[in-house]
Design a protein around this motif. Structure first.
Motif, mmCIF file in Angstrom:
data_model
loop_
_atom_site.group_PDB
_atom_site.id
_atom_site.type_symbol
_atom_site.label_atom_id
_atom_site.label_comp_id
_atom_site.label_asym_id
_atom_site.label_seq_id
_atom_site.Cartn_x
_atom_site.Cartn_y
_atom_site.Cartn_z
ATOM 1 N N LEU A 148 -13.907 -5.605 32.548
ATOM 2 C CA LEU A 148 -14.626 -4.855 33.640
ATOM 3 C C LEU A 148 -13.554 -3.358 33.685
ATOM 4 N N VAL A 149 -14.578 -2.146 33.336
ATOM 5 C CA VAL A 149 -13.898 -1.133 33.200
ATOM 6 C C VAL A 149 -14.535 -0.128 34.013
ATOM 7 N N GLN A 150 -13.975 1.164 34.194
ATOM 8 C CA GLN A 150 -15.092 2.211 34.849
ATOM 9 C C GLN A 150 -15.692 3.093 33.827
ATOM 10 N N ALA A 151 -17.003 3.867 34.364
ATOM 11 C CA ALA A 151 -17.436 4.730 33.500
ATOM 12 C C ALA A 151 -16.231 5.769 32.787
ATOM 13 N N GLY A 152 -16.642 6.099 31.761
ATOM 14 C CA GLY A 152 -15.812 6.849 30.836
ATOM 15 C C GLY A 152 -14.586 6.421 30.153
ATOM 16 N N ASP A 153 -14.352 4.969 30.660
ATOM 17 C CA ASP A 153 -13.183 4.129 29.884
ATOM 18 C C ASP A 153 -13.629 3.827 28.511
ATOM 19 N N SER A 154 -12.623 3.281 27.868
ATOM 20 C CA SER A 154 -12.795 2.879 26.553
ATOM 21 C C SER A 154 -12.566 1.195 26.246
ATOM 22 N N LEU A 155 -13.029 0.576 25.551
ATOM 23 C CA LEU A 155 -12.676 -0.903 25.222
ATOM 24 C C LEU A 155 -13.104 -1.171 23.741
ATOM 25 N N ARG A 156 -12.078 -2.320 23.288
ATOM 26 C CA ARG A 156 -12.263 -2.412 21.909
ATOM 27 C C ARG A 156 -12.608 -4.113 21.949
ATOM 28 N N SER A 197 -16.041 -1.440 12.783
ATOM 29 C CA SER A 197 -15.295 -1.280 11.331
ATOM 30 C C SER A 197 -15.044 -3.015 11.177
ATOM 31 N N ARG A 198 -14.252 -3.029 10.131
ATOM 32 C CA ARG A 198 -14.015 -4.435 9.785
ATOM 33 C C ARG A 198 -12.860 -4.749 8.767
ATOM 34 N N ASP A 199 -12.297 -5.711 8.958
ATOM 35 C CA ASP A 199 -11.055 -5.999 8.243
ATOM 36 C C ASP A 199 -11.298 -7.181 7.269
ATOM 37 N N ASN A 200 -11.635 -7.026 6.139
ATOM 38 C CA ASN A 200 -12.111 -8.328 5.377
ATOM 39 C C ASN A 200 -10.888 -9.413 5.148
ATOM 40 N N ALA A 201 -9.607 -8.987 4.984
ATOM 41 C CA ALA A 201 -8.713 -9.475 4.818
ATOM 42 C C ALA A 201 -8.239 -10.498 5.976
ATOM 43 N N ARG A 202 -8.594 -10.154 7.054
ATOM 44 C CA ARG A 202 -8.341 -10.748 8.539
ATOM 45 C C ARG A 202 -9.961 -11.563 9.065
ATOM 46 N N ASN A 203 -10.785 -11.319 8.242
ATOM 47 C CA ASN A 203 -12.114 -12.024 8.306
ATOM 48 C C ASN A 203 -12.542 -11.272 9.756
ATOM 49 N N THR A 204 -12.371 -10.151 10.367
ATOM 50 C CA THR A 204 -12.619 -9.838 11.612
ATOM 51 C C THR A 204 -13.553 -8.590 11.588
ATOM 52 N N VAL A 205 -14.029 -8.264 12.645
ATOM 53 C CA VAL A 205 -15.006 -6.956 13.017
ATOM 54 C C VAL A 205 -14.547 -6.635 14.280
ATOM 55 N N THR A 206 -14.654 -5.170 14.604
ATOM 56 C CA THR A 206 -14.224 -4.488 15.583
ATOM 57 C C THR A 206 -15.332 -3.650 16.041
ATOM 58 N N LEU A 207 -15.389 -3.374 17.465
ATOM 59 C CA LEU A 207 -16.381 -2.583 17.874
ATOM 60 C C LEU A 207 -15.588 -1.711 19.025
ATOM 61 N N GLN A 208 -15.404 -0.393 18.739
ATOM 62 C CA GLN A 208 -14.475 0.544 19.797
ATOM 63 C C GLN A 208 -15.594 1.237 20.446
ATOM 64 N N MET A 209 -15.405 1.055 21.479
ATOM 65 C CA MET A 209 -16.229 1.727 22.712
ATOM 66 C C MET A 209 -15.646 2.812 23.378
ATOM 67 N N ASN A 210 -16.242 3.907 23.101
ATOM 68 C CA ASN A 210 -15.605 5.206 24.183
ATOM 69 C C ASN A 210 -16.720 5.401 25.093
ATOM 70 N N SER A 211 -16.145 6.449 25.980
ATOM 71 C CA SER A 211 -16.883 7.038 26.724
ATOM 72 C C SER A 211 -17.942 6.080 27.295
ATOM 73 N N LEU A 212 -17.824 4.926 27.904
ATOM 74 C CA LEU A 212 -18.496 3.838 28.189
ATOM 75 C C LEU A 212 -19.619 4.255 29.657
ATOM 76 N N LYS A 213 -20.529 3.639 29.662
ATOM 77 C CA LYS A 213 -21.513 4.060 30.551
ATOM 78 C C LYS A 213 -22.047 2.862 31.499
ATOM 79 N N PHE A 214 -22.354 3.161 32.589
ATOM 80 C CA PHE A 214 -22.851 1.919 33.358
ATOM 81 C C PHE A 214 -24.124 1.245 32.392
#
Length: 121
Positions: free
Chosen positions: A10-18, A70-87
């Motif tokens: 749970l975040v506020q509008a304008g916040d970031s989440l990864r 983004s992704r890190d194949n060595a770690r078998n992971t994918v990331t989604l950086q979300m900035n300026s979140l909206k409702f």
């Protein structure tokens, strides 16, 4: 392939989440990976995708300029950086692995359980 998404909250509008997606069972380094979301009462929609080597990246118009995949194949992971979140970004977010090495919004075979992102206005 098992996929596990995490990082929602749970975040506020304008916040970031990864958000992170960890793959297990086998490597997904040769698979395109994607993020999708489903808001309450709506159909699941494409958010972003990244090719096996990161050379091809696609975003839904609604998140361009705010989200970064983004992704890190060595770690078998994918990331989604979300900035300026909206409702309107409030949804359950899912990661998925495609059968092909490059994919946009279709062709996904493996899906993980979602992680809930709630943006308060």
């Amino acid at each position: 392939v098992q996929l596990q998404a995490s990082g929602g909250g749970l975040v506020q509008a304008g916040d970031s989440l990864r958000l992170s997606c960890a793959a297990s069972g086998r490597t997904v380094s040769n698979n395109a990976m994607g993020w999708f979301r489903q808001a309450p009462g709506k159909e699941r929609e494409f958010v972003a995708s990244i090719s096996w080597n990161g050379g091809n990246i696609y975003y839904a118009d609604s998140v361009k300029g705010r989200f970064t995949i983004s992704r890190d194949n060595a770690r078998n992971t994918v990331t989604l950086q979300m900035n300026s979140l909206k409702f309107d970004d409030t949804a359950v977010y899912y990661c998925a692995a495609a059968l092909r090495s490059v994919a946009q919004s279709d062709g996904y075979r493996y899906w993980g359980r979602g992680t809930l992102v709630t943006v308060s206005s």
